[in-house]
Motif scaffolding. Sequence first.
Motif, mmCIF file in Angstrom:
data_model
loop_
_atom_site.group_PDB
_atom_site.id
_atom_site.type_symbol
_atom_site.label_atom_id
_atom_site.label_comp_id
_atom_site.label_asym_id
_atom_site.label_seq_id
_atom_site.Cartn_x
_atom_site.Cartn_y
_atom_site.Cartn_z
ATOM 1 N N GLN A 311 6.525 -34.161 7.890
ATOM 2 C CA GLN A 311 7.275 -33.927 9.123
ATOM 3 C C GLN A 311 7.488 -32.436 9.380
ATOM 4 O O GLN A 311 8.448 -32.044 10.054
ATOM 5 N N GLY A 312 6.622 -31.612 8.824
ATOM 6 C CA GLY A 312 6.709 -30.179 9.068
ATOM 7 C C GLY A 312 7.917 -29.510 8.461
ATOM 8 O O GLY A 312 8.278 -28.390 8.865
ATOM 9 N N GLN A 341 0.050 -34.904 5.909
ATOM 10 C CA GLN A 341 0.046 -34.815 7.360
ATOM 11 C C GLN A 341 1.335 -34.098 7.796
ATOM 12 O O GLN A 341 2.394 -34.295 7.205
ATOM 13 N N GLU A 342 1.186 -33.316 8.841
ATOM 14 C CA GLU A 342 2.305 -32.486 9.317
ATOM 15 C C GLU A 342 2.894 -31.704 8.146
ATOM 16 O O GLU A 342 4.098 -31.733 7.877
ATOM 17 N N GLY A 343 2.029 -31.005 7.440
ATOM 18 C CA GLY A 343 2.434 -30.268 6.257
ATOM 19 C C GLY A 343 3.339 -29.100 6.561
ATOM 20 O O GLY A 343 3.514 -28.687 7.726
ATOM 21 N N VAL A 372 -2.430 -28.939 10.510
ATOM 22 C CA VAL A 372 -1.367 -29.269 9.555
ATOM 23 C C VAL A 372 -1.780 -30.426 8.647
ATOM 24 O O VAL A 372 -0.927 -31.033 7.990
ATOM 25 N N LEU A 373 -3.064 -30.719 8.609
ATOM 26 C CA LEU A 373 -3.601 -31.699 7.647
ATOM 27 C C LEU A 373 -4.083 -30.932 6.419
ATOM 28 O O LEU A 373 -4.939 -30.050 6.533
ATOM 29 N N ASP A 585 11.096 -38.027 7.106
ATOM 30 C CA ASP A 585 11.363 -39.389 7.577
ATOM 31 C C ASP A 585 10.336 -40.385 7.046
ATOM 32 O O ASP A 585 10.448 -41.585 7.313
ATOM 33 N N HIS A 586 9.326 -39.883 6.317
ATOM 34 C CA HIS A 586 8.355 -40.735 5.627
ATOM 35 C C HIS A 586 8.580 -40.640 4.125
ATOM 36 O O HIS A 586 8.951 -39.582 3.606
ATOM 37 N N ARG A 587 8.305 -41.711 3.425
ATOM 38 C CA ARG A 587 8.316 -41.701 1.968
ATOM 39 C C ARG A 587 6.876 -41.529 1.479
ATOM 40 O O ARG A 587 5.951 -42.161 2.015
ATOM 41 N N PRO A 588 6.669 -40.683 0.479
ATOM 42 C CA PRO A 588 5.303 -40.557 -0.059
ATOM 43 C C PRO A 588 4.816 -41.887 -0.645
ATOM 44 O O PRO A 588 5.582 -42.641 -1.256
#
Length: 646
Positions: A311-312, A341-343, A372-373, A585-588
């Motif tokens: 999420q940047g 993604q969105e690193g 940002v990949l 907001d994402h879990r690895p």
Amino acid sequence: MPSKAASLRPSEPAPQPPEGRTLQGPLPGADGALAPREASPPDAPGPESPALGCSAPAALSGEEPPAPAAPLTPRPPARPRLERALSLDDRGWRRRRFRGSQEDLEARNGTSPSRSSVQSEGPGAPAHSCSPPCLSASLQEIPKSRRVPGSERGSPSSGGDPLSGVASSAPNLLHRDAAVAGSSPRLTSLLPPRPLPALGLDIASCSLRTANKVDPDLADYKLRAQPRLVRAHSSLVPGRPRSPLACDDCSLRSAKSSFSLLAPIRTKDVRSRSYLEGSLLASGALLGAEELARYFPDRNVALFAATWNMQGQKELPPSLDEFLLPAEADYAQDLYAIGVQEGCSDRREWETRLQETLGPHYVLLASAAHGVLYMALFIRRDLIWFCSEVESSTVTTRIVSQIKTKGALGVSFTFFGTSFLFITSHFTSGDGKVAERLLDYTRTVQALALPRNVPDTNPYRSSAADVTTRFDQVFWFGDFNFRLSGGRAAVDALLGKGLAVDVPALLEHDQLIREMRRGSIFKGFQEPDIHFLPSYKFDIGKDTYDSTSKQRTPSYTDRILYRSRHKGDICPVRYSSCAGIRTSDHRPVYGLFRVKVRPGRDNIPLAAGKFDRELYLIGIKRRISKEIQRQQALQSQSSSTICSVS
């Protein structure tokens, strides 16, 4: 009556008996009478005590002798004649030679009669059986002596004096063995009651003090006789057969260290001029079957694949151990492929954190970025010599965007004879945009231009329209943005059951599974069974799903899929998410796999051991500095603790 002193009075010296004769006098029997012995000069002095007259036993027994004994002059005992045959003769030692390496190998393999490391070249030398290990060369070469009847373990016969028995019988045995063997006399063999400690190659070693001793009464014999734990073979994996050169003796084989990690190479194999030696298909090829069996006897590589939409966020989690080193895995993996993604804005910092977490056993084989990949490949540093050049390709699916947030990034290379392709993607977002995501997939498989210079391992099964058909093992992971249909209320009802969440019921609403069953996306791919909760969308820093006004539906947007040319080559071990990392907001999501690897040819362009050395040094230095800071913090905490006594 003459007194006892009269019988012991000095007199004229008695005639010297023949050499080699011992004192043979009458011995008292069971009833006190004197038992007759073999005829010998009654006044012959023995080798051990002063000469005594024949009247001495009668005087000591209290009986009156028939006639006074002639006085004798006491003399020191005659020393036994110890010949030089008790030690190895110089001429026989000079004739000895060390056996060659071929004889060593034949003796080790049992193809010829076992012989010691030092042998005599004299004709008619008897062939003896293999001597016990750890005996010195001199003990191994000594022929076995014939035991005297009635004696055991080389003990002197009963009724005789020990010293006189050794002095009289040892030369006879030596001469007799020498006559049978037809060579110079040697010492009799002495076998220890138990195996002796290995003889150290260093002459200053303490083991030399007892290595050749057979007397267990020595003070440190038991301590020195303890078995040594020696690494008998060298390999990165268990089950390696013992090296024929890994031994601890004083022959020519001792030039090979028993602690080496390198397999021995026979001289005859190097001299061989077979037309198969050195060819691309030979067993001795760098990427051949023998080299593969050294590192992977079962031909299975442990692989870690992970995806995470960051999420940047600039802030990285304080620790990545849960992500890269999950507690469920007892061992670290051989290869790590991490897609983001969105690193974060600082890609170098992200890769440094990965290197710091994995430690000095891993190196960054390759990394690539597309907007940002991010994609990073870490491999065990022992395996970098078997990797081909790493190639990468990118695809942009959102042309109008100035910032490449949607698209795909592919990285490929060949490991031994197996080609790998790793793809990380970020498809179009939105609950109802399934058609756009299908279009993103089609563009990706058609536009990724891989491989370029590395040859295809099986071109007959490749297709120009699908990049995934041109590699043996394919892993595709990323934020595919496929959602759970049915609305937030229906999903919350299934998630509200606490620990007893019905995951299969949730997956019935999954858009990706539905499209894969139809065959419209990810053809030929499989996914491990899902046993974790949806990885999207969480409130940052919390374990609750989206509580904003948008009320996005929790979904399995982050996925890992795999495909293989050969059925059963990829075996999933674990498929899970990291609930402890809450910075996005994402879990690895990560997966552990066992991948089949096949031997290859030496005609592919190798990476020549290249890796990011600068990143390696930065990560290791940071790892060390953080460990020092942690230890200092613990010391300061323990020193600041005050114990009050009331």
